[in-house]
Design a protein around this motif. Structure first.
Motif, short mmCIF file in Angstrom:
data_model
loop_
_atom_site.label_atom_id
_atom_site.label_comp_id
_atom_site.label_asym_id
_atom_site.label_seq_id
_atom_site.Cartn_x
_atom_site.Cartn_y
_atom_site.Cartn_z
N LEU A 1 -6.32 -3.17 6.07
CA LEU A 1 -5.40 -2.24 6.70
C LEU A 1 -5.51 -2.27 8.22
CD1 LEU A 1 -5.77 0.88 4.38
CD2 LEU A 1 -3.84 -0.65 4.52
N ALA B 1 0.86 -1.18 0.00
CA ALA B 1 0.00 0.00 0.00
C ALA B 1 0.89 1.23 0.00
CB ALA B 1 -0.91 0.01 1.23
N SER C 1 -1.59 -0.96 -4.05
CA SER C 1 -2.82 -0.23 -3.75
C SER C 1 -2.46 1.17 -3.26
CB SER C 1 -3.66 -0.97 -2.71
OG SER C 1 -2.95 -1.07 -1.48
N GLN C 2 -3.45 2.04 -3.28
CA GLN C 2 -3.26 3.43 -2.87
C GLN C 2 -4.49 3.85 -2.05
OE1 GLN C 2 -2.79 6.23 -6.12
NE2 GLN C 2 -1.10 7.23 -5.08
N PRO C 3 -4.56 3.42 -0.79
CA PRO C 3 -5.75 3.64 0.02
C PRO C 3 -5.85 5.08 0.53
CG PRO C 3 -4.09 2.56 1.33
CD PRO C 3 -3.53 2.67 -0.07
N ILE D 1 3.54 -1.18 3.97
CA ILE D 1 2.99 0.15 3.77
C ILE D 1 4.16 1.10 3.54
CG2 ILE D 1 1.65 2.05 4.76
CD1 ILE D 1 0.10 0.03 6.39
N GLN E 1 -9.14 0.47 -4.03
CA GLN E 1 -10.09 0.32 -2.92
C GLN E 1 -11.47 0.67 -3.49
OE1 GLN E 1 -8.39 -0.66 0.29
NE2 GLN E 1 -7.17 -1.05 -1.53
N LEU F 1 -2.06 -7.55 3.23
CA LEU F 1 -1.12 -6.48 2.94
C LEU F 1 0.24 -6.77 3.57
CD1 LEU F 1 -0.78 -3.67 1.65
CD2 LEU F 1 -1.43 -2.70 3.85
N GLN G 1 -11.10 -4.97 -0.90
CA GLN G 1 -10.15 -4.08 -0.24
C GLN G 1 -9.03 -4.90 0.38
OE1 GLN G 1 -11.63 -0.36 1.77
NE2 GLN G 1 -13.27 -1.76 2.25
#
Length: 350
Positions: A168, A46, A69-71, A179, A139, A176, A165
């Motif tokens: 997190l 992420a 991913s880019q939450p 980060i 997401q 995940l 998703q």
């Protein structure tokens, strides 16, 4: 009407939701039996940075598959679909039998601060995305509700429902691995030491050939040079896993590795240039020999002395030299620094 890049991002996000790709990826990351990872070099990251290029160009040098991913972005509305619950058609085209049937409302959303930036990123990374070496994991959310066409009826709604998703929160089954923020690993949710030691030191290396290469060129080169990529990945994986966990020792090791990589790229440049110079003569000789051989075939033996001008062996020696050059290029592709040399050729100095 969104611009082309934003429209490209919207299409990707909608296809991701409709294809249930998030669920498929999560199952792969969790392993077939749900007890652990089956592929040690598939890494889920992420990124909390706005620019994904830096991380993409680093992590794909060691990962078999990068799930990125880019939450935390803004909720973006993607599409609203309306269908008749009775016949499944557009409510505007329903028959009289559907007059008082409910309408199914299906709305899709995704977290994204900048659709244009995301679309440009996805287009640049298209070769890696198509081959499965990179997966952009958005997401995403889906909201469904019914609206009745009956007089004075009230609609029924459902809250936002996640349809894919990366976890997190505090979840032992989270998918995940890392980060990243500010080009550094700030958390390792999965607790997987292999994933952390693969990516963390790579983010600290000084690799100007990566910074100066556009993301589009980078992705194209990686997909076109699979042998060179495999050699580079094998080398870097071993070196990254050998980096000491002590920060001070790691800095010294990375400085040495920086110098080693720069030296290796220069050596590759010199070797490729030497082989290329030799090949230029060989290619010219092969071309001349081909023409001469053709003339001999047509005119009989009257032009046979022309072959003698090409040196001993004539046409056949030229062909053999060309074959040897091709083999030599194949050997170069197996060198760990050949790929980085290719990237340095496309790099634009700052």
């Amino acid at each position: 009407m969104p611009d082309d890049a934003a429209a490209h991002a919207i299409r990707y996000l909608i296809d991701f939701i409709d294809g249930n790709r998030g669920e498929t990826i999560v199952r792969e990351l969790q392993g077939a039996d749900g007890s652990g990872r089956t592929r040690p070099f598939d890494v889920s990251v992420a990124s909390l940075d706005t620019d994904l290029s830096f991380l993409t160009k680093r992590a794909t040098l060691v990962t078999a598959k990068l799930i990125l991913s880019q939450p935390g972005g803004e909720h973006r509305y993607l599409v609203n679909r309306e269908t008749c619950k009775w016949c499944g058609k557009d409510p505007e085209r329903c028959g009289p039998d559907c007059r008082y049937e409910d309408i199914q409302i299906d709305q899709l959303f995704a977290e994204c601060d900048d659709l244009h930036r995301l679309g440009a990123y996805l287009r640049d990374c298209a070769p890696l995305l198509e081959q499965g070496q990179l997966v952009y994991f958005p997401q995403t959310f889906r909201r469904r509700h019914l609206e009745s066409r009956a007089p004075d009826a009230q609609s029924t709604s459902s809250p936002f429902n996640s349809v894919g998703q990366i976890e997190l929160g505090d979840n032992p089954d989270r998918t995940l691995d890392l980060i990243v923020k500010g080009h550094r690993v700030v958390d390792v949710p999965s607790g997987d030491p292999v994933k952390a030691r693969l990516v963390t030191p790579l983010l600290q290396l000084d690799l100007p050939m990566l910074e100066g290469t556009s993301l589009r060129d980078y992705c194209a080169i990686l997909t076109q040079e699979s042998d060179a990529l495999a050699a580079t990945q094998a080398y870097l994986r071993g070196r990254m896993l050998d980096v000491d966990t002590d920060p001070d020792k790691a800095l010294v090791q990375l400085a040495k590795l920086d110098a080693e990589i720069q030296e290796g790229v220069l050596a590759a440049r010199s070797e490729v240039a030497r082989v290329a110079r030799r090949s230029a003569v060989q290619a010219a000789g092969a071309a001349m020999a081909t023409v001469a051989a053709t003339l001999v075939a047509v005119e009989g033996t009257h032009l046979a002395p022309v072959l003698g001008m090409l040196g001993a062996g004539g046409f056949f020696s030229a062909v053999l030299a060309a074959d040897q050059y091709a083999d030599r290029r194949g050997e170069l592709r197996q060198r760990p620094f050949y790929l980085l040399w290719l990237l340095s050729r496309r790099s634009v100095p700052a």
